[in-house]
Design a protein around this motif. Structure first.
Motif, mmCIF file in Angstrom:
data_model
loop_
_atom_site.group_PDB
_atom_site.id
_atom_site.type_symbol
_atom_site.label_atom_id
_atom_site.label_comp_id
_atom_site.label_asym_id
_atom_site.label_seq_id
_atom_site.Cartn_x
_atom_site.Cartn_y
_atom_site.Cartn_z
ATOM 1 N N PRO A 1 27.376 23.475 30.671
ATOM 2 C CA PRO A 1 27.268 23.793 29.238
ATOM 3 C C PRO A 1 26.353 24.988 28.987
ATOM 4 O O PRO A 1 25.371 25.199 29.691
ATOM 5 C CB PRO A 1 26.681 22.503 28.643
ATOM 6 C CG PRO A 1 27.014 21.428 29.626
ATOM 7 C CD PRO A 1 26.992 22.088 30.963
ATOM 8 N N SER A 2 26.705 25.765 27.958
ATOM 9 C CA SER A 2 25.916 26.927 27.525
ATOM 10 C C SER A 2 25.732 27.960 28.637
ATOM 11 O O SER A 2 24.743 28.691 28.666
ATOM 12 C CB SER A 2 24.548 26.489 26.987
ATOM 13 O OG SER A 2 24.689 25.605 25.899
ATOM 14 N N LYS A 3 26.694 28.042 29.531
ATOM 15 C CA LYS A 3 26.534 28.943 30.673
ATOM 16 C C LYS A 3 26.431 30.401 30.240
ATOM 17 O O LYS A 3 25.795 31.216 30.923
ATOM 18 C CB LYS A 3 27.699 28.771 31.651
ATOM 19 C CG LYS A 3 29.085 29.012 31.059
ATOM 20 C CD LYS A 3 30.169 28.664 32.062
ATOM 21 C CE LYS A 3 31.557 28.781 31.463
ATOM 22 N NZ LYS A 3 32.608 28.391 32.425
ATOM 23 N N VAL B 1 31.250 32.150 36.683
ATOM 24 C CA VAL B 1 30.211 31.115 36.649
ATOM 25 C C VAL B 1 30.773 29.854 36.011
ATOM 26 O O VAL B 1 31.048 29.817 34.812
ATOM 27 C CB VAL B 1 28.969 31.593 35.868
ATOM 28 C CG1 VAL B 1 27.959 30.459 35.730
ATOM 29 C CG2 VAL B 1 28.321 32.784 36.565
ATOM 30 N N ASP B 2 30.955 28.833 36.822
ATOM 31 C CA ASP B 2 31.361 27.509 36.331
ATOM 32 C C ASP B 2 30.372 26.427 36.724
ATOM 33 O O ASP B 2 30.414 25.333 36.178
ATOM 34 C CB ASP B 2 32.748 27.139 36.875
ATOM 35 C CG ASP B 2 33.859 27.930 36.230
ATOM 36 O OD1 ASP B 2 33.900 28.000 34.988
ATOM 37 O OD2 ASP B 2 34.682 28.495 36.965
ATOM 38 N N THR B 3 29.515 26.732 37.694
ATOM 39 C CA THR B 3 28.595 25.723 38.223
ATOM 40 C C THR B 3 27.229 26.348 38.479
ATOM 41 O O THR B 3 27.064 27.575 38.462
ATOM 42 C CB THR B 3 29.127 25.138 39.551
ATOM 43 O OG1 THR B 3 29.035 26.145 40.569
ATOM 44 C CG2 THR B 3 30.573 24.662 39.433
ATOM 45 N N ASP C 1 32.620 34.016 31.221
ATOM 46 C CA ASP C 1 31.760 33.603 32.334
ATOM 47 C C ASP C 1 31.857 34.565 33.509
ATOM 48 O O ASP C 1 31.467 34.227 34.623
ATOM 49 C CB ASP C 1 32.103 32.180 32.782
ATOM 50 C CG ASP C 1 33.580 32.007 33.135
ATOM 51 O OD1 ASP C 1 34.289 33.027 33.273
ATOM 52 O OD2 ASP C 1 34.014 30.849 33.267
ATOM 53 N N CYS C 2 32.381 35.772 33.261
ATOM 54 C CA CYS C 2 32.501 36.786 34.314
ATOM 55 C C CYS C 2 31.588 37.970 33.992
ATOM 56 O O CYS C 2 31.967 38.841 33.188
ATOM 57 C CB CYS C 2 33.942 37.258 34.444
ATOM 58 S SG CYS C 2 35.060 36.030 35.131
#
Length: 567
Positions: A31-33, A210-212, A116-117
């Motif tokens: 969350p909130s990445k 970025v997923d983790t 997220d990239c």
């Protein structure tokens, strides 16, 4: 100023090209990445700043969903002078969200950018947009590499007419939830324009999104290496670095890339933490949960009943609810009204709680657990109702407590949970700056230990609580004294000799089993009078003779996956 009322990146042309950054703060895995840091700024800044360098874009729009959690994105756009498209439809319908955004901002060509990239390349995006503008028969750009795959990830460049048709034809949830997968699957409907990137922007495949937490750690490691070399953090430099330093890729090489049709399993995790229960259960739970997310792609939601636990989970990227398992929750927070619903809808329920806080028999039926159930290190009768019991220790209790069969039991050194922070510190081989690090709960014992260490001329530390730098301090000592627990395995992994001052009879027996497995005489302190003898014995043990400890969490995650291989 164009009709949409936003800053224009370049002059208006006959073909209007708009970048749409897809972002939500309710990611199930991290969350909130978008606001998590990479180097000296949040992830989203890297994305937006690089897009602003593009000369072939008329506008940049952040496309998000109508959820209260996404309000910080709208505020970010206000501060940055960006347009924010607030989609009020189904939050999972990504294709419709983008289509409506493109229609709202009158785009002819859409540059879809995953929020997220952070590693983009403005010049490459400009070239790809220009190529599509020059080829009126093409519907989208198929980005390719001559030898290696393109490192420009999370970018889809298409005509808006293709987005509209792909959205109309998306008749299954997975075709709506992802970024126009039909474009590449229906060559009879969508004409691809193949464009190759130069080798300086191509790389043997490695995920750069970025997923983790592991993805975030990887990109921060790349940022630090580039910074130290005086080079900018961008796609071209990252590719160059990774080609010369492939070991960096091991940080997140294990992260599972979800397939379009894949349905992730929802995991609900009950853990005891905070107050009198300490944080041992929570720290190993976070490690196991993190590897479930990374290796399986399954989202994990925690249930705890202490505010410190809630805060620590938030810091590590996990969402949580207030509640307990099989007993009243502790005071301090309102029980999540959706807790029953969360339990019933979970594919997997994991329970890591203290023995004295277990539920009554029949708990699976009582709480409506239709999915799989896993219990961690609990050998009381109620654990027999689980599908799997995990013993992340060397004590062998499962062999004596449960008959072969249901539940399945996995235990022993192959299933030890060793946090990644411990593994990183162990790899650094730190110097031993102290002789003794002691952590005991009772203040009189702490005072006795300090006086004894001073009389003995030892370099010692006796902290009153676990602090942020506790692991680093543990890695720099020769002997660790505490009540028996998870930290004993972490000490061995760090090359530190663990000594037990038991908190209870149960801890004493566990410690004896631990030392039997190790093959040494028990290093157990019962009183101050024992300290000289036991400490002398501990100091005589050479680091080279300590048992080799490896992280067994991947093996546990594999077993969790097997729970779903059969009915």
């Amino acid at each position: 100023m164009d009709p949409a009322g936003s800053h224009s990146v370049r002059s208006r042309a006959s073909t209007r090209s708009v970048a749409f950054v897809v972002a939500r703060l309710t990611s199930s895995r991290l969350p909130s990445k978008q606001f998590r840091g990479i180097g000296d700024r949040p992830l989203i800044d890297w994305t937006i700043d690089e897009l602003r360098r593009c000369r072939r874009l008329d506008q940049i729009v952040l496309a998000t969903a109508d959820e209260p959690e996404n309000e910080p994105l709208r505020e970010y756009c206000r501060k940055q002078g960006l347009e924010c498209f607030w989609f009020s439809g189904d939050v999972n319908h990504v294709t419709t969200r983008l289509r409506r955004a493109a229609e709202r901002y009158q785009a002819d060509i859409g540059v879809l950018v995953s929020g997220d990239c952070p590693l983009l390349q403005a010049e490459a995006i400009d070239d790809l947009v220009s190529a599509l503008e020059a080829c009126p028969d093409a519907d989208f750009v198929q980005i390719a590499g001559r030898v290696d795959p393109p490192a420009l990830q999370g970018v889809v460049i298409s005509r808006i007419s293709a987005w509209q048709l792909a959205d109309d034809l998306a008749d299954r949830p997975e075709l709506k939830e992802h970024q126009f997968p039909l474009l590449g699957r229906r060559p009879d409907l969508f004409q691809a324009l193949r464009e190759e990137l130069g080798e300086e922007l191509c790389l043997p495949y490695h995920r750069l999104s970025v997923d983790t937490v592991a993805d975030l750690e990887f990109l921060n490691a790349v940022w630090r290496r580039l910074r130290d070399a005086g080079r900018p953090f961008n796609l071209r430099e990252a590719v160059r670095l990774l080609k010369g330093s492939p070991e960096l890729g091991r940080i997140n090489a294990h992260v599972h890339q979800r397939r379009v049709e894949e349905r992730p399993r929802a995991v609900l995790y009950f853990a005891d933490a905070g107050g009198a229960y300490g944080y041992g259960h929570l720290t190993r739970s976070v490690e196991l949960a993190g590897q479930i997310v990374e290796r399986r792609g399954w989202p994990v939601h925690f249930v705890v009943d202490h505010q410190d636990a809630v805060d620590r989970l938030r810091e590590t990227g996990f969402t949580s609810s207030w509640g307990a398992f099989g007993r009243p929750h502790r005071q301090g927070g309102p029980v999540d009204p959706r807790l029953r619903e969360r339990i019933e809808s979970a594919d997997l329920v994991v329970v890591d709680i203290f023995d004295q806080r277990g539920p009554e028999a029949g708990w699976r039926k009582k709480y409506g657990i239709d999915g799989r159930a896993v219990v961690v290190e609990n050998w009381l009768d109620w654990s027999r109702e689980a599908d799997l019991v995990v013993g992340p220790n060397v004590l062998g209790r499962g062999r004596t407590r449960f008959r072969p069969g249901l539940p399945k039991v996995i235990e022993g050194s192959a299933y030890l949970i060793i946090r990644r922070e411990v593994q990183r510190l162990a790899a650094l081989s730190p110097s031993r700056e102290t002789d003794l690090l002691a952590y005991v709960h009772a203040d009189p014992l702490r005072q006795d230990l300090r006086k004894w260490a001073a009389r003995s001329g030892l370099r010692s530390e006796v902290p009153e609580e676990f602090t942020q730098g506790f692991l680093d301090r543990l890695s720099r000592t020769r002997v660790f004294l505490s009540g028996f627990g998870i930290s004993f395995y972490e000490a061995l992994a760090l090359g530190v000799v663990p000594v037990c001052w038991p908190d209870s009879d149960a801890h004493r027996e566990d410690a004896k089993g631990f030392y039997r497995w190790w093959g040494v005489s028990p290093l157990i302190v019962e009183s101050v009078a024992d300290l000289d003898r036991v400490f002398s014995a501990a100091r005589e043990i050479a680091v080279e003779t300590l048992p080799k400890i490896a992280d067994g969490t991947p093996a546990i995650v594999e077993e969790l996956g097997r729970l779903f291989e059969s009915p």
